[in-house]
Design an enzyme around this catalytic site. Structure first.
Site, PDB file in Angstrom:
ATOM      1  N   ARG A   8       0.836  -1.208   0.000  1.00 30.05           N
ATOM      2  CA  ARG A   8       0.000   0.000   0.000  1.00 30.05           C
ATOM      3  C   ARG A   8       0.867   1.254   0.000  1.00 30.05           C
ATOM      4  NH1 ARG A   8      -5.373  -1.741   1.300  1.00 30.05           N
ATOM      5  NH2 ARG A   8      -5.273  -3.738   2.378  1.00 30.05           N
ATOM      6  N   ASN A   9       2.185   1.067  -0.125  1.00 23.75           N
ATOM      7  CA  ASN A   9       3.110   2.202  -0.076  1.00 23.75           C
ATOM      8  C   ASN A   9       3.112   2.912  -1.440  1.00 23.75           C
ATOM      9  OD1 ASN A   9       5.504   3.726  -0.382  1.00 23.75           O
ATOM     10  ND2 ASN A   9       6.455   2.622   1.320  1.00 23.75           N
ATOM     11  N   LYS A  12       6.535   3.431  -3.196  1.00 23.53           N
ATOM     12  CA  LYS A  12       7.032   2.261  -3.936  1.00 23.53           C
ATOM     13  C   LYS A  12       6.265   2.106  -5.251  1.00 23.53           C
ATOM     14  CE  LYS A  12       8.458  -0.789  -0.145  1.00 23.53           C
ATOM     15  NZ  LYS A  12       8.225  -2.085   0.506  1.00 23.53           N
ATOM     16  N   ASP A  69      10.315  -6.159  -0.429  1.00 26.01           N
ATOM     17  CA  ASP A  69      10.713  -5.867   0.942  1.00 26.01           C
ATOM     18  C   ASP A  69      12.112  -5.265   0.892  1.00 26.01           C
ATOM     19  OD1 ASP A  69       9.490  -5.910   3.549  1.00 26.01           O
ATOM     20  OD2 ASP A  69      11.209  -7.089   4.178  1.00 26.01           O
ATOM     21  N   PHE A 151      11.568   9.016  -0.518  1.00 24.28           N
ATOM     22  CA  PHE A 151      10.842   8.727   0.730  1.00 24.28           C
ATOM     23  C   PHE A 151      11.763   7.978   1.690  1.00 24.28           C
ATOM     24  CE2 PHE A 151       9.919   4.122   0.354  1.00 24.28           C
ATOM     25  CZ  PHE A 151      10.272   3.898  -0.970  1.00 24.28           C
ATOM     26  N   GLY A 152      11.211   7.672   2.862  1.00 21.09           N
ATOM     27  CA  GLY A 152      11.949   6.850   3.828  1.00 21.09           C
ATOM     28  C   GLY A 152      13.278   7.465   4.216  1.00 21.09           C
ATOM     29  N   TYR A 153      14.325   6.667   4.103  1.00 16.42           N
ATOM     30  CA  TYR A 153      15.664   7.105   4.500  1.00 16.42           C
ATOM     31  C   TYR A 153      16.412   7.820   3.364  1.00 16.42           C
ATOM     32  CZ  TYR A 153      14.962   3.840   8.421  1.00 16.42           C
ATOM     33  OH  TYR A 153      14.485   3.184   9.529  1.00 16.42           O
ATOM     34  N   ASP A 154      15.738   8.119   2.257  1.00 15.24           N
ATOM     35  CA  ASP A 154      16.428   8.760   1.120  1.00 15.24           C
ATOM     36  C   ASP A 154      17.213  10.026   1.500  1.00 15.24           C
ATOM     37  OD1 ASP A 154      15.671   6.794  -0.649  1.00 15.24           O
ATOM     38  OD2 ASP A 154      14.069   7.936  -1.584  1.00 15.24           O
ATOM     39  N   HIS A 179      18.603   0.411  -5.263  1.00 14.48           N
ATOM     40  CA  HIS A 179      18.296  -0.966  -4.881  1.00 14.48           C
ATOM     41  C   HIS A 179      17.032  -1.460  -5.576  1.00 14.48           C
ATOM     42  CE1 HIS A 179      16.778   2.244  -2.474  1.00 14.48           C
ATOM     43  NE2 HIS A 179      15.796   1.505  -1.993  1.00 14.48           N
TER      44      HIS A 179
HETATM   45  P1  IMP Z   1       9.354  -2.120   3.629  1.00 16.82           P
HETATM   46  O1  IMP Z   1       9.319  -3.004   4.851  1.00 16.82           O
HETATM   47  O2  IMP Z   1       9.928  -2.791   2.444  1.00 16.82           O
HETATM   48  O3  IMP Z   1       8.031  -1.488   3.331  1.00 16.82           O
HETATM   49  O4  IMP Z   1      10.326  -0.902   3.894  1.00 16.82           O
HETATM   50  C1  IMP Z   1      10.926  -0.683   5.105  1.00 16.82           C
HETATM   51  C2  IMP Z   1      11.242   0.755   5.312  1.00 16.82           C
HETATM   52  O5  IMP Z   1      12.434   1.047   4.608  1.00 16.82           O
HETATM   53  C3  IMP Z   1      10.225   1.760   4.807  1.00 16.82           C
HETATM   54  O6  IMP Z   1       9.306   2.120   5.786  1.00 16.82           O
HETATM   55  C4  IMP Z   1      11.054   2.954   4.483  1.00 16.82           C
HETATM   56  O7  IMP Z   1      11.256   3.715   5.639  1.00 16.82           O
HETATM   57  C5  IMP Z   1      12.363   2.331   4.084  1.00 16.82           C
HETATM   58  N1  IMP Z   1      12.512   2.260   2.636  1.00 16.82           N
HETATM   59  C6  IMP Z   1      12.033   1.323   1.786  1.00 16.82           C
HETATM   60  N2  IMP Z   1      12.398   1.612   0.527  1.00 16.82           N
HETATM   61  C7  IMP Z   1      13.110   2.756   0.596  1.00 16.82           C
HETATM   62  C8  IMP Z   1      13.733   3.572  -0.377  1.00 16.82           C
HETATM   63  O8  IMP Z   1      13.709   3.318  -1.587  1.00 16.82           O
HETATM   64  N3  IMP Z   1      14.368   4.666   0.077  1.00 16.82           N
HETATM   65  C9  IMP Z   1      14.418   5.003   1.406  1.00 16.82           C
HETATM   66  N4  IMP Z   1      13.831   4.288   2.352  1.00 16.82           N
HETATM   67  C10 IMP Z   1      13.181   3.165   1.940  1.00 16.82           C
END
Ligand code: IMP
Length: 198
Positions: A8-9, A12, A69, A151-154, A179
């Site tokens: 649901r992200n 992604k 994941d 997003f996330g840690y980018d 990745h």
């Molecule tokens: P997930 O368990 O695969 O949904 O991702 C775990 C966590 O890693 C997410 O909540 C994001 O904080 C981070 N994440 C996943 N993909 C990326 C990315 O492409 N860039 C930065 N952070 C990411």
């Protein structure tokens, strides 16, 4: 062909749609179905979580299903946050909370020991058969957030070859070297070789 992305992200989803733009794939998500359950990510590895998400939603929808994941593995933190990346700062943590916690954990760590990589595992299931694809990008953890894309840690992940964080790249630039972009390339290459789905 309709496929389901088991996530649901929306961030992604944007990256996946960016990669498959030239293929005749209609990428649906769980939000397109009224009653799909949340799949708990309780595996010990990215592989286990990706496979669980893909298998669960494939069984419920019958659609070819792709699950992603992803984890950030920081060498100075013995691979943390890794498989726990989404809840590093606790249950319900926002992207900003997780970045803040990571910058705190890395406080005082010298430049040469700030190495890290992102790793994505994709699980692809058609007719009950699972295939895994992975991709990674090496970089360094910054000392402050930089950039507002992605997003996330980018914003805290610096890519030395480009001299920028992932959050300073456009979606296309990130998809070329990231990745997830690399794992998606391997998957797309596989699809092109599979006559029924290419
Ligand atoms: P997930 O368990 O695969 O949904 O991702 C775990 C966590 O890693 C997410 O909540 C994001 O904080 C981070 N994440 C996943 N993909 C990326 C990315 O492409 N860039 C930065 N952070 C990411």
């Amino acid at each position: 062909m309709k496929i389901l992305l088991a996530s649901r992200n929306r961030d992604k989803l944007k990256e996946v749609r960016g990669k498959v733009a030239g293929l005749s794939l209609d990428v649906l998500t769980p939000d397109d179905f009224p009653d799909l359950p949340e799949v708990e990510e309780d595996g010990a590895t990215l592989e286990a979580n990706a496979e669980k998400k893909a298998l669960t939603l494939h069984r419920l929808t019958g659609l070819p299903t792709l699950a992603d994941d992803t984890g950030l593995e920081v060498y100075a933190l013995d691979g943390a946050p890794g498989v726990y990346s989404s809840r590093y700062a606790g249950p319900g943590a926002t992207y900003a909370d997780n970045c803040r916690k990571l910058l705190q954990a890395m406080e005082g760590v010298p430049e040469k020991r700030r190495g890290a990589h992102f790793r994505t595992v994709l699980a692809w299931i058609v007719d009950g058969r699972v295939r895994l694809f992975d991709g990674r990008v090496e970089g360094r953890i910054t000392t402050a957030s930089l950039g507002s894309n992605g997003f996330g840690y980018d914003p805290v992940f610096f890519v030395p070859e480009l001299g920028k964080t992932l959050a300073e790249l456009s979606l296309e630039e990130k998809n070329r070297i990231s990745h997830r972009g690399r794992a998606l390339d391997a998957w797309v290459e596989y699809l092109r070789g599979a006559p029924s789905v290419g």
